[in-house]
Motif scaffolding. Structure first.
Motif, mmCIF file in Angstrom:
data_model
loop_
_atom_site.group_PDB
_atom_site.id
_atom_site.type_symbol
_atom_site.label_atom_id
_atom_site.label_comp_id
_atom_site.label_asym_id
_atom_site.label_seq_id
_atom_site.Cartn_x
_atom_site.Cartn_y
_atom_site.Cartn_z
ATOM 1 N N SER A 160 1.007 -1.216 0.140
ATOM 2 C CA SER A 160 0.114 0.037 0.070
ATOM 3 C C SER A 160 0.739 1.261 0.021
ATOM 4 O O SER A 160 0.739 2.335 -0.714
ATOM 5 N N TYR A 184 -12.759 -4.264 1.309
ATOM 6 C CA TYR A 184 -11.728 -4.952 1.901
ATOM 7 C C TYR A 184 -12.020 -6.104 2.793
ATOM 8 O O TYR A 184 -11.194 -7.143 2.708
ATOM 9 N N GLY A 242 -5.589 -3.608 7.568
ATOM 10 C CA GLY A 242 -6.791 -2.994 7.092
ATOM 11 C C GLY A 242 -7.094 -2.051 8.136
ATOM 12 O O GLY A 242 -7.337 -0.990 7.825
ATOM 13 N N LEU A 261 -4.513 0.774 7.447
ATOM 14 C CA LEU A 261 -5.057 1.394 6.601
ATOM 15 C C LEU A 261 -6.080 2.463 6.757
ATOM 16 O O LEU A 261 -6.052 3.637 6.062
ATOM 17 N N ILE A 262 -7.115 1.815 7.064
ATOM 18 C CA ILE A 262 -8.473 2.625 7.626
ATOM 19 C C ILE A 262 -8.064 4.066 8.216
ATOM 20 O O ILE A 262 -8.623 4.991 8.107
ATOM 21 N N ASP A 302 -5.701 4.321 -1.245
ATOM 22 C CA ASP A 302 -7.168 3.929 -0.759
ATOM 23 C C ASP A 302 -7.169 2.490 -0.762
ATOM 24 O O ASP A 302 -6.464 1.703 -1.516
ATOM 25 N N LEU A 303 -8.038 1.908 -0.043
ATOM 26 C CA LEU A 303 -8.400 0.419 -0.142
ATOM 27 C C LEU A 303 -8.736 -0.371 -1.167
ATOM 28 O O LEU A 303 -8.110 -1.312 -1.741
ATOM 29 N N THR A 319 -5.336 -0.788 -3.108
ATOM 30 C CA THR A 319 -4.578 -1.821 -2.152
ATOM 31 C C THR A 319 -4.962 -3.001 -2.445
ATOM 32 O O THR A 319 -4.472 -4.083 -2.872
#
Lengths: 296, 275
Positions: free
Chosen positions: B38, B141, B126, B129-130, B52-53, B56
């Motif tokens: 990421s 995700y 996750g 990342l959030i 952004d997810l 990723t």
């Protein structure tokens, strides 16, 4: 209890078992003897339901065992395979708990603590000696308090002390309940005084079955006479020959010979009349090894 | 069917992986892997930073298809050989449990181990990342994690079949490596070759059908549908997905892939060890 009726098993062109019929009686210790590759292991696997016979039936209490019946029958069996190393990363207790759950055993069987102490149970199996692993092997076989215990070469790799301990435990288990035991071994001298009956397996065939006495008689095996003498004695040699003795020879200060069973008393009486010419005398029954080779 | 026996075997397998830290090591690997992908995924455009997810997921999908299958194949590849070598297989066979219970217990234990490491690894990354990029595409995700677990279970099922099919460890390893190569690389290369040879005349429908015969491609398409951003995907998954190829159909195909090798394992096991 367990009966094998004309069991045959072929693997391709190789006939592993050829019309083997055998009855295992309740409460007895049945010795299964035979050379390597004779079919003993295949026969045990048929008894355990791991190998399906090409023909013939396995009967439990007089009823032919169908495929669905094995699951129930196995609840009554304890099996101790010859070669099992278990999981090095588990403790003895964890190993026993795993197999207890697999066998759906709820209660703890008291004899387990006698076989494997609490201290040993708490250790990792990876650190066990060969003797401890065999004890664990026996303990798992007895977890479900079985009616039938099948032991495949149970003392393989154990030292004399380990062997004695093993049979002491087995005697103790036998004394607590009317356990039926099938004992497969190729160390004949070791199991001789442990078994009630013996089945001799060779080339996939059941060559003979019965108590040792029945086998001696049936095979007409001669008795063994040993006469302690200080020097060669032709008079005694001639006497033995006259009474039908065979294989007469000198061995480590003894005159030894094989004596036909029916000549026993007559020969003893004749020899005892010459008791001034020897120091000691013994006469014995053939051992399991001689039975084994007599069958072969 | 004895649930206790299945749970006991499954618990033993899971416990082994937890004790040996297999689950933790794989989870940490997945976390680091996701964060690196990421963060450094934008390097080609000249800047580094968390993406952004959706982006990723697209990057992860292209790489997870290599990692999860080989992990699952190696996890299950030695499962029968290990029991056979220890002599415990014979104990299981003569105990009052069925072959199904034995296989299901083993499969459940390893599936949970793999699922746990996937969930932990991608879950922790996750969450990080959030916090960096916001909650947009969180659902996508989560679905990606579920798809990844499903992919692992499919290859675990295949590994069981390989483990039972071959006795020698060397053969198991060779077939494991070949299976991995086949599903992750050779199959798609074959499809590309087919396109070239037929000069694209095989048609999109047949091509799509051929794609969904490969569980790895099904995984790609499932993720592709879930984030609905074909532009961020590379490779064969970026081809147009026919309308009939819904998530349900693809899940169905995945479940068949997860089940069939296991059923085949059961049949083969019975033939091989209870003959």
């Amino acid at each position: 209890m367990l009966k094998l009726n004309n069991i045959s098993k072929s693997f391709g062109s190789i006939k592993a078992l050829d019309s083997v019929s055998l009855e295992v009686r309740e409460g007895e210790v049945l010795g299964l003897v035979g050379p390597n590759g004779s079919g003993k292991s295949t026969l045990l696997k048929v008894m355990l339901g791991i190998t399906k016979p090409s023909s013939g039936d396995v009967l439990i209490n007089g009823k032919v065992l169908q495929e669905k019946g094995w699951k129930h029958f196995r609840k009554q069996i304890g099996y101790m395979p010859e070669r099992v190393s278990f999981y090095d990363n588990l403790t003895g207790r964890e190993t026993l708990n795993l197999f207890a759950k697999i066998k759906s055993v709820n209660g703890k069987y008291e004899i387990i603590k006698r076989i494997l102490s609490e201290d040993i149970q708490s250790r990792k199996v990876g650190g066990y000696s060969k003797g401890m692993r065999q004890r664990l092997n026996l303990a798992q076989a007895l977890l479900n308090d079985p009616e039938l215990l099948i032991l495949d070469e149970p003392t393989s790799g154990l030292d004399p002390m380990g062997i004695k301990e093993f049979y002491d435990i087995l005697d103790e288990v036998k004394s607590r309940k009317n356990l039926t035991v099938i004992l497969s071994s190729h160390i004949l001298a070791e199991i001789e005084d442990k078994v009630d009956r013996v089945a001799v397996i060779k080339n996939g065939e059941n060559k003979a079955v019965g108590s040792l006495e029945e086998l001696y008689t049936g095979l007409k095996l001669p008795l063994k006479i040993s006469i302690a003498i200080s020097e060669a004695n032709t008079m005694l040699e001639e006497l033995l020959q006259e009474e039908g003795a065979e294989d007469i020879r000198y061995s480590k200060g003894y005159l030894v010979a094989s004596v036909p069973r029916q000549s026993k008393l007559k020969l003893l009486s004749a020899v005892l009349q010459k008791q001034n010419s020897f120091a000691d005398l013994s006469i014995r029954e053939p051992n399991l090894e001689e039975v084994f080779f007599g069958v072969h | 069917m004895s649930t206790d026996a299945i749970l006991a075997i499954a618990h033993k397998e899971l416990s082994d992986r937890l004790k040996s830290r297999w689950v933790m090591v794989i989870a940490i690997g997945f976390t680091l892997f996701t964060l690196i992908i990421s963060y450094f995924g934008t390097i080609p455009s000249g800047v580094a930073g968390f993406r952004d997810l959706d982006a990723t997921i697209a990057s992860l999908t292209s790489l997870v298809i290599y990692f999860i299958p080989i992990l699952a194949l190696t996890l299950g590849g030695g499962i029968i050989a290990d029991e056979r070598d220890k002599g415990t297989l014979e104990l299981f066979l003569c105990s009052p449990i069925s072959v199904w219970e034995f296989i299901l217990g083993k499969f459940a234990g390893l599936s949970v181990s793999l699922a746990l490491s996937t969930l932990l690894g991608f879950g922790v990354s996750g969450i990080i990342l959030i916090t960096k990029t916001g909650t947009e595409s969180v659902a996508g995700y989560l679905i990606f994690i579920i798809h990844s677990i499903l992919l692992g279970i499919i290859f675990l099922s295949i590994s069981f079949f390989i483990s039972i099919l071959f006795d020698e460890r060397s053969r198991v390893i060779a077939v494991t490596v070949f299976s991995w190569l086949f599903f992750t690389l050779l199959y798609d290369l074959g499809l590309v070759g087919l396109l070239i040879v037929t000069k694209g005349s095989i048609g999109a429908d047949i091509f799509s059908l051929l794609m969904i015969l490969n569980p790895v491609d099904v995984y790609r398409i499932l993720n592709f549908i879930s984030i609905d951003q074909s532009a961020v995907f590379l490779g064969l998954a970026s081809v147009e997905v026919p309308s009939y190829m819904t998530t349900s159909i693809l899940w169905g195909i995945s479940l068949i892939w997860g089940t069939l090798p296991l059923v085949a394992s059961y049949i083969l096991f019975k033939r091989k060890y209870l003959k």
